[in-house]
Design an enzyme around this catalytic site. Structure first.
Site, PDB file in Angstrom:
ATOM      1  N   TYR A  96       0.867  -1.184   0.000  1.00 42.56           N
ATOM      2  CA  TYR A  96       0.000   0.000   0.000  1.00 42.56           C
ATOM      3  C   TYR A  96       0.906   1.237   0.000  1.00 42.56           C
ATOM      4  O   TYR A  96       1.952   1.238  -0.633  1.00 42.56           O
ATOM      5  CB  TYR A  96      -0.946  -0.074   1.203  1.00 42.56           C
ATOM      6  CG  TYR A  96      -2.080   0.918   1.172  1.00 42.56           C
ATOM      7  CD1 TYR A  96      -2.854   1.085   0.030  1.00 42.56           C
ATOM      8  CD2 TYR A  96      -2.381   1.689   2.286  1.00 42.56           C
ATOM      9  CE1 TYR A  96      -3.892   2.012   0.001  1.00 42.56           C
ATOM     10  CE2 TYR A  96      -3.413   2.600   2.263  1.00 42.56           C
ATOM     11  CZ  TYR A  96      -4.170   2.759   1.116  1.00 42.56           C
ATOM     12  OH  TYR A  96      -5.191   3.672   1.094  1.00 42.56           O
ATOM     13  N   ARG A 149      -7.621  11.088  -9.477  1.00 37.56           N
ATOM     14  CA  ARG A 149      -6.863  11.765  -8.415  1.00 37.56           C
ATOM     15  C   ARG A 149      -6.206  10.702  -7.552  1.00 37.56           C
ATOM     16  O   ARG A 149      -6.609  10.447  -6.431  1.00 37.56           O
ATOM     17  CB  ARG A 149      -7.785  12.656  -7.569  1.00 37.56           C
ATOM     18  CG  ARG A 149      -7.041  13.611  -6.646  1.00 37.56           C
ATOM     19  CD  ARG A 149      -7.955  14.184  -5.578  1.00 37.56           C
ATOM     20  NE  ARG A 149      -8.519  13.165  -4.718  1.00 37.56           N
ATOM     21  CZ  ARG A 149      -7.890  12.625  -3.660  1.00 37.56           C
ATOM     22  NH1 ARG A 149      -6.658  12.995  -3.368  1.00 37.56           N
ATOM     23  NH2 ARG A 149      -8.488  11.718  -2.920  1.00 37.56           N
ATOM     24  N   LYS A 167      -6.227  -1.483  -1.878  1.00 36.61           N
ATOM     25  CA  LYS A 167      -7.243  -1.322  -0.836  1.00 36.61           C
ATOM     26  C   LYS A 167      -7.878  -2.659  -0.480  1.00 36.61           C
ATOM     27  O   LYS A 167      -8.098  -2.972   0.704  1.00 36.61           O
ATOM     28  CB  LYS A 167      -8.327  -0.349  -1.307  1.00 36.61           C
ATOM     29  CG  LYS A 167      -7.880   1.091  -1.438  1.00 36.61           C
ATOM     30  CD  LYS A 167      -7.874   1.798  -0.091  1.00 36.61           C
ATOM     31  CE  LYS A 167      -7.550   3.271  -0.237  1.00 36.61           C
ATOM     32  NZ  LYS A 167      -7.611   4.006   1.033  1.00 36.61           N
ATOM     33  N   GLU A 238     -13.133   5.563  -4.466  1.00 35.28           N
ATOM     34  CA  GLU A 238     -11.738   5.798  -4.091  1.00 35.28           C
ATOM     35  C   GLU A 238     -11.030   6.670  -5.126  1.00 35.28           C
ATOM     36  O   GLU A 238     -11.077   6.387  -6.328  1.00 35.28           O
ATOM     37  CB  GLU A 238     -11.004   4.456  -3.971  1.00 35.28           C
ATOM     38  CG  GLU A 238      -9.655   4.552  -3.317  1.00 35.28           C
ATOM     39  CD  GLU A 238      -9.756   4.888  -1.840  1.00 35.28           C
ATOM     40  OE1 GLU A 238      -8.923   5.695  -1.375  1.00 35.28           O
ATOM     41  OE2 GLU A 238     -10.632   4.353  -1.159  1.00 35.28           O
ATOM     42  N   ASP A 239     -10.400   7.741  -4.666  1.00 27.56           N
ATOM     43  CA  ASP A 239      -9.529   8.579  -5.501  1.00 27.56           C
ATOM     44  C   ASP A 239     -10.230   9.134  -6.737  1.00 27.56           C
ATOM     45  O   ASP A 239      -9.667   9.140  -7.840  1.00 27.56           O
ATOM     46  CB  ASP A 239      -8.260   7.810  -5.891  1.00 27.56           C
ATOM     47  CG  ASP A 239      -7.291   7.705  -4.714  1.00 27.56           C
ATOM     48  OD1 ASP A 239      -7.642   8.166  -3.613  1.00 27.56           O
ATOM     49  OD2 ASP A 239      -6.196   7.157  -4.884  1.00 27.56           O
ATOM     50  N   ASP A 261     -14.135   6.814   0.651  1.00 29.66           N
ATOM     51  CA  ASP A 261     -13.079   6.673   1.645  1.00 29.66           C
ATOM     52  C   ASP A 261     -12.283   7.957   1.818  1.00 29.66           C
ATOM     53  O   ASP A 261     -11.861   8.288   2.922  1.00 29.66           O
ATOM     54  CB  ASP A 261     -12.155   5.526   1.246  1.00 29.66           C
ATOM     55  CG  ASP A 261     -11.081   5.263   2.278  1.00 29.66           C
ATOM     56  OD1 ASP A 261     -11.409   5.229   3.469  1.00 29.66           O
ATOM     57  OD2 ASP A 261      -9.906   5.115   1.890  1.00 29.66           O
ATOM     58  N   ASP A 262     -12.074   8.702   0.733  1.00 29.97           N
ATOM     59  CA  ASP A 262     -11.280   9.923   0.818  1.00 29.97           C
ATOM     60  C   ASP A 262     -11.989  10.997   1.630  1.00 29.97           C
ATOM     61  O   ASP A 262     -11.334  11.876   2.193  1.00 29.97           O
ATOM     62  CB  ASP A 262     -10.980  10.451  -0.589  1.00 29.97           C
ATOM     63  CG  ASP A 262     -10.273   9.421  -1.438  1.00 29.97           C
ATOM     64  OD1 ASP A 262      -9.171   9.012  -1.061  1.00 29.97           O
ATOM     65  OD2 ASP A 262     -10.839   8.996  -2.456  1.00 29.97           O
ATOM     66  N   ASN A 401      -0.058  11.511   0.655  1.00 35.39           N
ATOM     67  CA  ASN A 401       0.649  10.321   0.192  1.00 35.39           C
ATOM     68  C   ASN A 401       1.040  10.490  -1.268  1.00 35.39           C
ATOM     69  O   ASN A 401       0.368  11.207  -2.009  1.00 35.39           O
ATOM     70  CB  ASN A 401      -0.262   9.087   0.317  1.00 35.39           C
ATOM     71  CG  ASN A 401      -0.509   8.687   1.747  1.00 35.39           C
ATOM     72  OD1 ASN A 401       0.418   8.602   2.534  1.00 35.39           O
ATOM     73  ND2 ASN A 401      -1.764   8.461   2.084  1.00 35.39           N
TER      74      ASN A 401
END
Length: 560
Positions: A96, A149, A167, A238-239, A261-262, A401
């Site tokens: 990860y 993203r 994930k 996600e993203d 999640d973000d 990150n």
């Protein structure tokens, strides 16, 4: 599985869910036509794990370790997850963050064995057909990205598939969702990354990203397909770019059990960090003033969760709002600005805009500094020094990150604050020794939250993932931080405890689902025990041709 449908010979070895490699007993090799396909030695899972772990450690770089582990995952999932579960602290940064950022950047060039689903915008009108043909069994969790993203790296298009895969590896390793019940998905809507579109090795759609109604219809068709083809699956966004993330969450959160999640996962993680840091500083949540450097999904998500926590403590909405000051790329987010998005307008303060973050520290006197702007060096020496001047124990969370995008390093935070900062970061930093003092930076990462939340949602069959569930998860995560952790300055549990933490959060989320009438799966009353029974343990099952099951099933190595 009856004998007529048993996999045999090389086909059995090629199935990563069933393959045991050198762990097949001699009688199994005869029965399943494996003679001659394996060396003579017969090993236990523990022996295989020791060899594979030695091979991981022999690799020269984190990326080489990542590629070795991905290849192992594609060959023998039980062995892959045994290694990860037994060595979480060592290997989580490999599978990860931060290594997955480099893996995504190089995804098309490495082109490993296909895993998950690539849903292309060219498949519009038949996404349900593609999904139904590709998935032959129930799915508990779907993690989907459009690659727009990825971490702090921006638009990586189809190369973003590394994120859903990573994930879901954590869902299995940390939360015990059996791997065959996990589905990573990349929605390929094109890319606006000119370097990718000009790269002859890029494997995604070579077109500009869909926008407007075309994009909305593409995502809507996919979400509808998940609801019809995979009923009961938890869908994790996600993203996705900030331009779409908030709207997608609001559009679908009542249609099926989904979360971003973000936004919500990061929000719960940040709130948990504040609850835990208060055990060191003796400050209540209502005592905190938080300066956010960044006003995207992560910071706004934390701000929303902090506001929810403050309202729970009895503050009025306007009072809660005054506790959080945001900076974006154009300056302080204040009500006088005319260029704010709807999400930023909600959090805009009615105050004179400080000229820069340093001026904001002097005027606003924050107790907590949180960064999620994706800009290395965003926290300057003068900012950290100012935080230490206005606080005895400033809380500094550098959340971007991978590590190369972190707002500051752990060493910088401790050195510039003269060792007084309570520091945590999105990707892990090692121990920091300054003079005679050793500091133990914590990792403030969503991996403490989303596996447990998803576990609780899946185990209870929740119809909806509510913000209240994430607040409850944040409180429980903070409670999982031990006194020993706090004495070392850690405000999150040690990584090696993530599996126990996920079980604890899953229990809280499932209990909340049942209390609110959102749980659909029957339960007998002892949720902690039922959650534990739901969790997959990487062991070879009794039947060679069986896929991995859960801890509640009986396992016996070496039997046909």
């Amino acid at each position: 599985m009856n004998e007529a449908s048993e996999l045999q010979g090389i086909e059995l070895l090629r199935d990563p869910l069933r393959n045991r490699g050198t762990a097949y007993a001699l009688e199994e090799r005869i029965h399943f036509g494996l003679e001659g396909l394996l060396p003579a030695g017969v090993e236990s899972l523990e022996q295989q794990t020791a060899r594979a772990l030695a091979n991981v450690r022999s690799q020269s770089t984190p990326m080489e370790k990542y590629l070795y582990l991905r290849a192992l995952q594609d060959e023998n999932e039980t062995l892959f997850y045994r290694i990860i579960v037994d060595n979480l602290e060592e290997l989580l940064p490999v599978i990860y963050t931060p290594t997955v950022g480099q893996a995504c950047s190089e995804w098309s060039r490495n082109c490993l064995r296909p895993r998950g689903l690539y849903i292309s915008c060219r498949q519009r009108g038949r996404i349900a057909q593609v999904l139904g043909r590709s998935v032959q069994q129930p799915v508990a969790v779907v993690v989907v990205t459009d690659g727009s993203r990825i971490l702090g790296l921006g638009d990586l298009g189809a190369n973003g598939m590394g994120i859903p895969i990573g994930k879901l590896a954590l869902y299995t390793a940390c939360a015990g969702i059996a791997p065959q019940f996990c589905l990573p998905v990349l929605l390929d809507a094109g890319s606006d990354n000119d370097a990718l579109l000009g790269d002859p090795m890029y494997l995604g759609e070579r077109q500009r990203r869909l926008t407007g109604a075309a994009y909305d219809e593409f995502v809507d068709e996919f979400v509808s397909a998940v609801g019809s083809v995979l009923p009961g699956a938890v869908l994790q966004f996600e993203d996705f770019s900030t331009a779409h993330a908030f709207g997608l969450l609001e559009r679908y959160r009542k249609q099926l059990c989904c979360f971003n999640d973000d936004i919500q996962g990061t929000g719960a993680m940040g709130l948990a960090g504040l609850y835990a840091s208060g055990r060191i500083t003796a400050r209540r949540l209502a005592d905190e003033r938080i300066l956010f450097i960044g006003a995207g999904e992560a910071c706004l998500g934390i701000g929303a969760m902090v506001t929810a926590g403050l309202l729970h403590e009895g503050l009025l909405p306007e009072e809660a709002k005054r506790r959080c000051l945001f900076f974006d790329s154009r300056g302080a987010v204040v009500a006088a600005r005319t260029d704010l998005s709807p999400q930023k307008h909600v959090v805009a303060q009615h105050r004179e805009a400080p000229s820069d973050p340093l001026a904001a520290i002097e005027a606003f006197r924050p107790t907590v500094l949180i960064g999620a702007c994706g800009k290395s060096g965003a926290f300057t020496p003068k900012m950290i020094e100012a935080m230490a001047r206005v606080n005895d124990r400033p809380v500094v969370l550098a959340l971007s990150n991978p590590t190369s995008r972190s707002e500051c390093t752990a060493h910088d935070a401790y050195a510039w604050s003269k060792g007084r900062a309570i520091f945590a970061s999105g990707s892990a930093f090692g121990l920091v020794t300054i003079g005679s003092q050793t500091h133990f930076p914590a990792q403030a990462n969503n991996s403490y939250v989303f596996p447990g939340v998803g576990l609780g949602l899946a185990a209870s069959g929740a119809k909806e993932a509510t913000d209240e569930m994430f607040v409850a998860a944040a409180r429980q995560l903070a409670a999982e931080v031990t006194h020993a952790d706090l004495e070392q300055g850690r405000i999150f549990p040690q990584v090696g405890r993530m599996r126990a933490v996920a079980a604890s959060l899953g229990t809280v989320v499932a209990a909340f689902a049942y209390e609110r009438g959102l749980g659909t799966k029957p339960h007998k009353g002892n949720l902690r025990k039922e959650i534990a029974a739901f969790m997959y343990e990487p062991r070879y099952p009794r039947s060679v041709n069986s896929q991995p099951q859960t801890e509640g099933d009986k396992y016996e190595e070496g039997s046909v």
